[in-house]
Scaffold this motif. Structure first.
Motif, mmCIF file in Angstrom:
data_model
loop_
_atom_site.group_PDB
_atom_site.id
_atom_site.type_symbol
_atom_site.label_atom_id
_atom_site.label_comp_id
_atom_site.label_asym_id
_atom_site.label_seq_id
_atom_site.Cartn_x
_atom_site.Cartn_y
_atom_site.Cartn_z
ATOM 1 N N GLU A 181 26.337 39.319 49.850
ATOM 2 C CA GLU A 181 27.294 40.305 49.342
ATOM 3 C C GLU A 181 27.782 39.957 47.946
ATOM 4 O O GLU A 181 28.171 38.813 47.697
ATOM 5 C CB GLU A 181 28.524 40.310 50.260
ATOM 6 N N LEU A 182 27.772 40.940 47.086
ATOM 7 C CA LEU A 182 28.202 40.738 45.711
ATOM 8 C C LEU A 182 28.918 42.004 45.243
ATOM 9 O O LEU A 182 28.422 43.103 45.448
ATOM 10 C CB LEU A 182 26.928 40.529 44.879
ATOM 11 N N SER A 183 30.105 41.839 44.655
ATOM 12 C CA SER A 183 30.878 43.006 44.191
ATOM 13 C C SER A 183 30.930 43.021 42.673
ATOM 14 O O SER A 183 31.125 41.978 42.043
ATOM 15 C CB SER A 183 32.314 42.926 44.724
ATOM 16 N N ARG A 184 30.792 44.203 42.101
ATOM 17 C CA ARG A 184 30.902 44.330 40.638
ATOM 18 C C ARG A 184 32.370 44.239 40.216
ATOM 19 O O ARG A 184 33.253 44.715 40.936
ATOM 20 C CB ARG A 184 30.373 45.703 40.181
ATOM 21 N N PRO A 185 32.636 43.754 39.004
ATOM 22 C CA PRO A 185 34.023 43.732 38.531
ATOM 23 C C PRO A 185 34.573 45.153 38.352
ATOM 24 O O PRO A 185 33.832 46.077 38.002
ATOM 25 C CB PRO A 185 33.933 43.032 37.162
ATOM 26 N N TYR A 214 33.998 45.369 49.736
ATOM 27 C CA TYR A 214 34.175 45.210 48.282
ATOM 28 C C TYR A 214 35.344 44.263 47.976
ATOM 29 O O TYR A 214 36.430 44.377 48.573
ATOM 30 C CB TYR A 214 34.438 46.579 47.628
ATOM 31 N N HIS A 215 35.116 43.354 47.047
ATOM 32 C CA HIS A 215 36.207 42.449 46.630
ATOM 33 C C HIS A 215 35.970 42.030 45.176
ATOM 34 O O HIS A 215 36.029 40.857 44.829
ATOM 35 C CB HIS A 215 36.267 41.223 47.561
ATOM 36 N N ASP A 220 43.349 41.991 36.480
ATOM 37 C CA ASP A 220 44.406 40.985 36.599
ATOM 38 C C ASP A 220 43.856 39.621 37.021
ATOM 39 O O ASP A 220 44.620 38.696 37.299
ATOM 40 C CB ASP A 220 45.448 41.463 37.624
ATOM 41 N N GLY A 221 42.506 39.505 37.074
ATOM 42 C CA GLY A 221 41.916 38.215 37.433
ATOM 43 C C GLY A 221 41.940 37.927 38.924
ATOM 44 O O GLY A 221 41.618 36.830 39.374
ATOM 45 N N ARG A 222 42.301 38.940 39.741
ATOM 46 C CA ARG A 222 42.301 38.756 41.200
ATOM 47 C C ARG A 222 41.329 39.740 41.826
ATOM 48 O O ARG A 222 41.094 40.807 41.268
ATOM 49 C CB ARG A 222 43.679 39.091 41.789
ATOM 50 N N PRO A 223 40.787 39.379 43.014
ATOM 51 C CA PRO A 223 39.883 40.332 43.660
ATOM 52 C C PRO A 223 40.617 41.582 44.123
ATOM 53 O O PRO A 223 41.714 41.475 44.663
ATOM 54 C CB PRO A 223 39.315 39.550 44.858
ATOM 55 N N TRP A 224 40.033 42.728 43.882
ATOM 56 C CA TRP A 224 40.606 44.011 44.306
ATOM 57 C C TRP A 224 39.875 44.499 45.566
ATOM 58 O O TRP A 224 38.669 44.302 45.714
ATOM 59 C CB TRP A 224 40.431 45.078 43.218
ATOM 60 N N SER A 225 40.616 45.198 46.409
ATOM 61 C CA SER A 225 40.014 45.800 47.603
ATOM 62 C C SER A 225 39.382 47.143 47.226
ATOM 63 O O SER A 225 39.652 47.690 46.141
ATOM 64 C CB SER A 225 41.096 46.043 48.651
ATOM 65 N N LEU A 230 39.473 52.600 44.701
ATOM 66 C CA LEU A 230 39.462 54.060 44.859
ATOM 67 C C LEU A 230 40.673 54.680 44.156
ATOM 68 O O LEU A 230 40.554 55.715 43.486
ATOM 69 C CB LEU A 230 39.474 54.431 46.345
ATOM 70 N N GLU A 231 41.810 54.040 44.316
ATOM 71 C CA GLU A 231 43.028 54.563 43.690
ATOM 72 C C GLU A 231 42.863 54.587 42.169
ATOM 73 O O GLU A 231 43.191 55.570 41.510
ATOM 74 C CB GLU A 231 44.207 53.667 44.091
#
Ligand code: SAM
Ligand code: SF4
Length: 468
Positions: A181-185, A214-215, A220-225, A230-231
């Protein structure tokens, strides 16, 4: 490369392959390749393949027979290169060239950004194979589409936000062909959505093999959900509708469930594969959820968004599936009341645990169960479609219909809707009242014309068909 060459790309399988094919075409456009819809005109033919079931993988070899003949026919005038990309390429590598010597280039999904370099190598050495998993960010190296290419593809676009899978369901090849699993920034995804929206895209579907895992790194340098992504995507100017697919029940967290209540641009439709209604089979599949978990999830989702319609994936004839296990699948379909579903016969895939399990099910039994399941699903889908009669939906018009003066678009529930409407509405959302239901599409009349103020929810919501 100064001279323009023609590129023909054929995608097999899922939306991720459709997206990848477009990104390959975008990358090759900056190297002088122009896309053609006619394989016989092409200088480069790319088959972007799918390995999910045996039938899908075998289709590639029959298509290779056809393109080999095109390559031979063109040989006196020009050199045609044949490339095999995607999950069959990743799984079979060199073996493809042994089986089909006309193939010049084999490369897996993690190598698409290296395509111009691989092509140069194939032209120089006669052959190139690359099935390494990339260490660099593939997406950062793929060229963006031009505004003209975006417009030609229409008002709805896919954007890959996540790739690969760590779930290891025992039937599935994806963790082996697409990797971990790999999430794009977040910023790179939002920049892509902004580019799409500026060129007229109104609906974006965020895609991933396991999209709700997704993460990606946020600004902000933190993983987003996924919910947060979506928001953010919903405030990109021009974007009116959002979807995401494909989700795993295990990763359907509270925040994402709440997004179905709180984000008006998130369409009230969710594809949530369950695979089986039997706990014994779900455990053998390593699905990490039970039937009760799934049902409780459905309840929470419907509580958050009462208008939500659910679709799903099912596998019949997984090793050891008894008639009672299969009956549990049928009863789950009735209990949830899906608005549609995909169903497949289990296909043993080399290298997966399921293929080694004893108690493989006879093909005839699988076929008979599949027929019964599909009948049940079709009945539910028809009931859902009937429940749409007389209601008014927002429809995003995508293209001209079969008859002159008609346009085809999609309802919030992804149903194709045909309506008499001016061509100027292509790429716009308008309210349509449903007047007729056919087996695969709905027919309607325009209720109001022109871009609406804010509404992206159906103008009137539809109760999801449940029970009998
Ligand atoms: N990630 C998604 C999930 O968790 O369900 C599904 C991804 S897979 C590309 C799409 C569908 O193909 C699966 O949901 C499953 O129903 C089906 N599938 C996967 N492997 C299969 C196999 N070996 N035989 C039959 N169907 C299969
Ligand atoms: Fe395949 Fe989906 Fe299971 Fe991952 S979660 S192994 S992609 S079916």
């Amino acid at each position: 490369m100064s001279q323009s060459r023609k590129l023909y790309v054929k995608s097999f399988g899922c939306q991720m392959n459709v997206y990848d094919s477009r990104r390959m075409a975008d990358t090759l456009a900056s190297h002088g390749y122009v896309e053609t819809a006619a394989a016989e005109d092409a200088d480069l033919i790319i088959l972007n393949t799918c390995h999910i079931r045996e039938k899908a993988a075998e289709k590639v070899y029959s298509e290779l027979g056809r393109v080999r003949r095109l390559k031979q026919a063109a040989a006196a005038n020009r050199r045609v290169l044949i490339a095999v990309a995607g999950c069959v390429a990743q799984a079979e590598g060199e073996e493809i060239i042994r089986r089909a010597p006309a193939v010049d280039l084999v490369f897996g999904p993690q190598s698409y950004h290296r395509l111009p370099m691989l092509l140069a190598r194939a032209e120089r050495d006669g052959r190139a194979v690359d099935t390494d998993f990339a260490t660099e960010d593939k997406f950062a190296h793929l060229a963006p589409p031009s505004a003209a290419a975006i417009r030609a593809r229409g008002a709805c676009a896919f954007v890959t936000v996540q790739e690969g899978c760590d779930k290891f369901c025992t039937f599935c090849v994806v963790p082996y062909t697409r990797g971990a699993e790999l999430s794009r920034p977040v910023q790179s995804i939002i920049a892509e959505i902004e580019l799409l929206a500026k060129a007229g895209v109104r609906e974006v579907t965020l895609i991933g093999q396991n999209v709700n895992a997704y993460h990606g790194m946020g600004p902000d340098g933190r993983p987003w959900s996924l919910a947060r992504l979506l928001e953010r995507a919903g405030v990109v100017p021009g974007i009116e509708r959002l979807r995401y697919t494909t989700s795993h029940p295990h990763d359907m967290e509270d925040e994402l469930i709440a997004a179905h209540r709180d984000l008006p641009k998130l369409m009230p439709q969710l594809h949530l594969p369950v695979q089986s209604g039997s706990d014994r089979i779900l455990a053998a599949m390593n699905r990490s959820h039970t039937r009760a978990d799934y049902l409780s999830l459905v309840e929470r989702l419907r509580h958050a968004c009462p208008a939500l319609a659910l679709t799903s994936d099912f596998i019949v004839g997984f090793p050891g599936e008894s008639e009672d296990d299969f009956a549990a699948t049928l009863s789950l379909v009735a209990e949830v009341g899906f608005s549609g579903a995909f169903s497949f016969k289990y296909s043993p895939r080399p290298g997966t645990p399921g293929a080694e399990m004893p108690e493989q099910i006879d093909e005839a039994v699988k076929s008979e169960r599949l027929q019964r399941l599909q009948r049940t699903i079709d009945e539910r889908q028809a009931a859902f479609n009937r429940s749409c009669l007389g209601r008014t939906f927002d429809v995003l018009f995508e293209r001209p219909g079969r008859h002159s003066g008609q346009l085809v678009g999609r309802s919030p529930y992804l149903q194709p809707v045909q309506a008499t409407a001016p061509a100027s509405l292509i790429g716009d959302i308008a309210a349509v009242t449903i007047t007729e239901i056919a087996s695969n599409s709905l027919f309607g009349t325009l209720a109001a014309v022109g871009p609406r103020a804010a509404a992206t929810r159906p103008a009137e919501t539809v109760l999801v068909a449940t029970g009998a």
